[in-house]
Design an enzyme around this catalytic site. Structure first.
Site, short mmCIF file in Angstrom:
data_model
loop_
_atom_site.label_atom_id
_atom_site.label_comp_id
_atom_site.label_asym_id
_atom_site.label_seq_id
_atom_site.Cartn_x
_atom_site.Cartn_y
_atom_site.Cartn_z
N ASN A 130 21.92 35.95 17.40
CA ASN A 130 22.19 35.80 18.84
C ASN A 130 22.82 37.10 19.30
O ASN A 130 23.68 37.65 18.60
CB ASN A 130 23.20 34.67 19.09
CG ASN A 130 22.58 33.30 18.93
OD1 ASN A 130 21.38 33.19 18.68
ND2 ASN A 130 23.40 32.27 19.07
N GLY A 131 22.45 37.55 20.49
CA GLY A 131 23.03 38.79 21.00
C GLY A 131 21.94 39.84 21.20
O GLY A 131 20.75 39.51 21.23
N ARG B 123 21.49 24.09 25.28
CA ARG B 123 21.86 25.45 25.67
C ARG B 123 20.72 26.17 26.40
O ARG B 123 20.96 27.15 27.08
CB ARG B 123 22.24 26.26 24.42
CG ARG B 123 23.50 25.81 23.75
CD ARG B 123 23.70 26.56 22.47
NE ARG B 123 23.80 28.00 22.69
CZ ARG B 123 24.94 28.66 22.80
NH1 ARG B 123 26.07 28.02 22.74
NH2 ARG B 123 24.95 29.96 22.99
N LYS C 56 24.45 21.60 43.01
CA LYS C 56 24.04 20.50 42.13
C LYS C 56 22.65 20.02 42.51
O LYS C 56 21.77 19.88 41.68
CB LYS C 56 25.06 19.37 42.27
CG LYS C 56 25.53 18.63 41.09
CD LYS C 56 26.03 19.31 39.88
CE LYS C 56 26.13 20.74 39.83
NZ LYS C 56 26.70 21.50 38.86
N TRP D 172 16.05 32.08 23.29
CA TRP D 172 15.83 32.20 24.74
C TRP D 172 15.45 33.65 24.95
O TRP D 172 16.29 34.54 24.80
CB TRP D 172 17.12 31.83 25.47
CG TRP D 172 16.97 31.65 26.94
CD1 TRP D 172 16.62 30.50 27.61
CD2 TRP D 172 17.23 32.62 27.97
NE1 TRP D 172 16.62 30.72 28.97
CE2 TRP D 172 16.99 32.01 29.21
CE3 TRP D 172 17.64 33.95 27.95
CZ2 TRP D 172 17.14 32.66 30.42
CZ3 TRP D 172 17.79 34.63 29.17
CH2 TRP D 172 17.54 33.98 30.38
N HIS E 183 26.97 29.91 63.43
CA HIS E 183 26.71 31.35 63.43
C HIS E 183 25.39 31.69 62.75
O HIS E 183 25.24 32.75 62.17
CB HIS E 183 27.87 32.08 62.73
CG HIS E 183 29.19 31.86 63.42
ND1 HIS E 183 29.45 32.32 64.70
CD2 HIS E 183 30.30 31.20 63.03
CE1 HIS E 183 30.67 31.97 65.06
NE2 HIS E 183 31.20 31.28 64.06
N GLU F 106 29.34 23.20 46.02
CA GLU F 106 29.02 22.59 44.73
C GLU F 106 27.97 21.49 44.90
O GLU F 106 27.06 21.36 44.08
CB GLU F 106 30.31 22.06 44.07
CG GLU F 106 30.13 21.32 42.76
CD GLU F 106 29.40 22.13 41.67
OE1 GLU F 106 29.22 23.35 41.82
OE2 GLU F 106 28.98 21.50 40.68
N GLU G 182 19.89 22.71 41.82
CA GLU G 182 19.55 23.06 40.43
C GLU G 182 18.79 21.96 39.71
O GLU G 182 17.98 22.27 38.85
CB GLU G 182 20.75 23.59 39.64
CG GLU G 182 21.88 22.66 39.38
CD GLU G 182 23.10 23.34 38.73
OE1 GLU G 182 23.00 24.45 38.20
OE2 GLU G 182 24.18 22.71 38.75
N LYS H 23 22.49 26.48 29.82
CA LYS H 23 23.85 25.94 29.92
C LYS H 23 24.87 27.04 29.85
O LYS H 23 25.89 27.02 30.53
CB LYS H 23 24.06 24.94 28.77
CG LYS H 23 25.42 24.26 28.74
CD LYS H 23 25.52 23.26 29.84
CE LYS H 23 26.88 22.65 29.99
NZ LYS H 23 27.14 22.21 31.38
N CYS I 150 20.53 31.18 23.14
CA CYS I 150 20.09 31.04 21.76
C CYS I 150 21.10 30.24 20.92
O CYS I 150 22.30 30.31 21.17
CB CYS I 150 19.91 32.41 21.12
SG CYS I 150 18.87 33.51 22.05
C1 G6P Z 1 25.31 28.62 33.93
C2 G6P Z 1 25.27 27.11 33.98
C3 G6P Z 1 26.19 26.60 35.09
C4 G6P Z 1 27.59 27.17 34.91
C5 G6P Z 1 27.58 28.70 34.84
C6 G6P Z 1 28.94 29.24 34.42
O1 G6P Z 1 24.67 29.13 35.06
O2 G6P Z 1 23.96 26.63 34.18
O3 G6P Z 1 26.25 25.20 35.05
O4 G6P Z 1 28.39 26.75 35.97
O5 G6P Z 1 26.64 29.14 33.87
O6 G6P Z 1 29.20 28.79 33.13
P1 G6P Z 1 30.61 28.67 32.45
O7 G6P Z 1 30.34 28.16 31.09
O8 G6P Z 1 31.21 30.05 32.46
O9 G6P Z 1 31.42 27.72 33.26
#
Ligand code: G6P
Length: 610
Positions: free
Chosen positions: A101-102, A27, A487, A75, A506, A483, A490, A605, A2
């Site tokens: 928010n919260g 976000r 990537k 959200w 394995h 990673e 996602e 995000k 949010c």
């Molecule tokens: C969300 C985002 C990821 C990020 C993760 C941790 O899942 O989509 O891209 O790596 O949160 O976020 P942070 O802000 O703690 O690195």
């Protein structure tokens, strides 16, 4: 998740609010709304499910000419994402509007109490209790009414409150959800994140937990819930508006991938003690004695930050010779962790707002552990909660899929490893060698990215229709494989797995058949030979071998169906160069599949809920 925007001043509020919301789109959200008023009201509320532009398009014309307002992107947590549940929420008498928010954890008890007094709730949200409590407590002082309401609320909040009884005033409060005030000339802004403000002012005030701010056009005052005045410092935002605009790039993700040479340079600037082959890190808040006493390092993170932490654990063990382990924050927080005084804890987070990481760090601190923050967003909750730390300085990251923050996090952690290492076994000469290799990284990255664009576009065409892609690496590039897989999955929604190369046999080897794409990370380091054997195993099962390797590596070139060349560097720095083509590959694959690259489905995000 949010987002919040608020404005009070002489300008027209609506365009400022809508523009601010758009800056927070990244976000992640599923509905949006604004509330504004002129003079004594009534409060005009306009909300829509879906994208902000839908809400904007359906605004009445001409726009209400108001100079105070609040706005929100939601959200959904309590109740589906529809018009009724989106914020702002009004008190049932229409006198108070709130964005929040919260989570109000005791909302059902509060609703029951308010219902018995005749309040009618319209939405399924927890938030709706807040404007109703404020309206109930109002006796000629909005700030006092907000404080009374907050005394009853259990949970987390960043709120902005507006009332017809005190037009031209906003009351803002924070407990666990970020709030930043923007100070203008005869005007005040408020938002959940600085990007919503930067078009208007660089002067900001980060509100702390338990703080309340009252804003009107000639300034603000801050107090705590017990009415004690708090003196707040005004900070200056140190990045530019262009950094949150796409510029010549079609997507933020591509822009941020290509920003890495610059963000690495920024992360290095002023952080060298060249003569001593050491790193200079200002904000660690550790005495030499505390440095000396570190016996273990535990890194805590989620998502991409977890992968950066995992790669860093190899560097920390190698350079600093300190046993290092990495914990998924959501696991650590509920495991009753064993905390000891000689362990240094590192919370790694781009946003500085991830709920699980924050909770894990608080749990460690509660037990007496010292936690440093490795954070990007200045003034964020994790940065404030840390006992010290390093800002990674990657600049604002807007695309949901994290790219430049990953390499900047790793960079900050490499510098920390060097610093600890230089207090132990690393000589000045070895330190200088690493520093030189670090200095060469931006140029090397630039060349990898320049060459990668075409090659990765071509490879993306091949991968776009693969049902499954496997990423394999060893040692410090095992996290790179994870990673790379994260990537690609996602942003393209292709099923991917990133594994330690030797683990393939394995189990996952069962997935390899004719043409299965397997991406190997194979720098010419001490594990080169071992990774080559794994390539042979894939080849023998007719898998398609795609290898990222170093120039002149004829053995890998001979084996691989596709060879992606990245320059050699210090063995501990190879992840910086190996991950770059994988980021490009993810981007181009998603693009070819027509995905919403910057806002992949279901992702946010910054994940501020559990
Ligand atoms: C969300 C985002 C990821 C990020 C993760 C941790 O899942 O989509 O891209 O790596 O949160 O976020 P942070 O802000 O703690 O690195």
């Amino acid at each position: 998740m949010c987002g919040i925007v608020g404005y009070v001043g002489p300008k027209k509020a609506v365009p400022i609010l809508v523009q601010g919301l758009k800056r927070l789109e990244y976000r992640g959200y599923d509905s949006s709304g604004i509330a504004t008023m002129n003079g004594e009201g009534p409060i005009f509320v306009h909300k829509r499910a879906g994208r902000i532009r839908e809400m904007e398009r359906s605004l009445p014309s001409p726009l209400p000419s108001t100079s105070v307002g609040i706005a929100h992107t939601r959200w959904a947590t309590h109740g589906p994402p529809n018009e009724v549940n989106s914020h702002p929420h009004l008190s049932s008498d229409g006198s108070v509007a709130v964005v929040h928010n919260g989570i109000v954890e005791n909302s059902s008890t509060l609703k029951k109490m308010l219902r018995s007094e005749g309040v009618v709730f319209r939405s399924d949200t927890d938030t709706e209790v807040i404007p109703n409590l404020v309206a109930r407590f109002y006796e000629g002082d909005l700030e006092a009414a907000v404080k009374k309401a907050l005394h009853l609320i259990r949970g987390t909040y960043g709120i902005v409150v507006m009332s017809t009884a005190e037009p031209g005033r906003l009351v803002v409060a924070r407990n666990g959800s970020p709030i930043v005030l923007g100070v203008g000339d005869d005007e005040m802004y408020v938002a959940s994140d600085a990007p919503a403000l930067i078009a208007h002012t660089r002067q900001v005030v980060y509100l702390g937990d338990g703080e309340v701010a009252t804003l009107d056009s000639d300034g603000f005052r801050t107090t705590d819930l017990e009415d004690r005045e708090i003196d707040k410092q005004i900070d200056e935002i140190d990045w530019e508006l262009e950094e949150i605009e796409k510029g010549e790039f079609p997507h933020f993700m591509l822009k941020e991938i290509h920003e890495q040479p610059r963000s690495i340079l920024r992360g290095l600037r002023g952080r060298f003690e060249r003569e001593y082959g050491d790193a200079r890190l200002g904000g660690l808040n550790l005495t030499p004695r505390e440095f000396f006493d570190i016996r273990r390092i535990t890194l805590v993170a989620c998502g991409t930050s977890y992968h950066a932490a995992l790669a860093a654990s190899y560097v920390l063990e190698d350079l600093a010779r300190v046993p290092s382990n990495v914990e998924i924050a959501s696991e650590l927080r509920y495991r009753n962790p064993i905390v000891d005084a000689k362990t240094l804890y590192l919370a790694v987070s781009q946003s500085g707002e991830t709920a699980d990481t924050l909770a894990a760090m608080k749990e460690v601190q509660r037990k007496g552990g010292k936690v440093l923050g490795i954070v990007n967003v200045v003034g964020s909750t994790i940065a404030r909660q840390s006992d010290g730390g390093i800002y990674i300085r990657s600049g604002p990251e807007v695309a949901v899929a994290s790219t430049k923050a990953y390499t900047s996090q790793l960079l900050a952690l490499v510098l920390l490893a060097l610093k600890i290492g230089r207090m132990r076994d690393v000589s000045a000469g070895e330190g200088r060698e690493l520093l030189e290799a670090l200095e060469a990284l931006p140029e090397q990255l630039r060349s990898v990215l320049d060459e990668g664009e075409q090659a990765m576009t071509k490879l993306a065409g091949e991968l776009a229709h693969a049902p499954f892609v496997l990423f394999l690496g060893r040692g410090i590039n095992y996290p790179t494989a994870m990673e790379g897989a994260l990537k690609l999955k996602e942003v393209s929604y292709i099923q991917c797995e990133g594994l330690a190369a030797a683990e393939m046999k394995h189990g996952p080897i069962a997935l390899i058949s004719d043409g299965t794409p397997v991406i190997f990370l194979c720098p010419m380091d001490q594990l080169h030979e071992k990774t080559l054997s794994n390539m042979e195993e894939v080849k023998a099962r007719k898998g398609r071998v795609i290898a990222v390797g170093n120039p002149g590596d004829e053995r890998v070139q001979a084996l691989a169906d596709v060879f992606i060349e990245v320059p050699r560097t210090h063995p501990l720095l190879s992840p910086f160069l190996m991950v770059a083509p994988l980021q490009q590959l993810a981007y181009h694959t998603a693009l070819q599949l027509g995905r919403d690259v910057d806002k992949p489905r279901n992702l946010a995000k910054s994940v501020t809920v559990e």
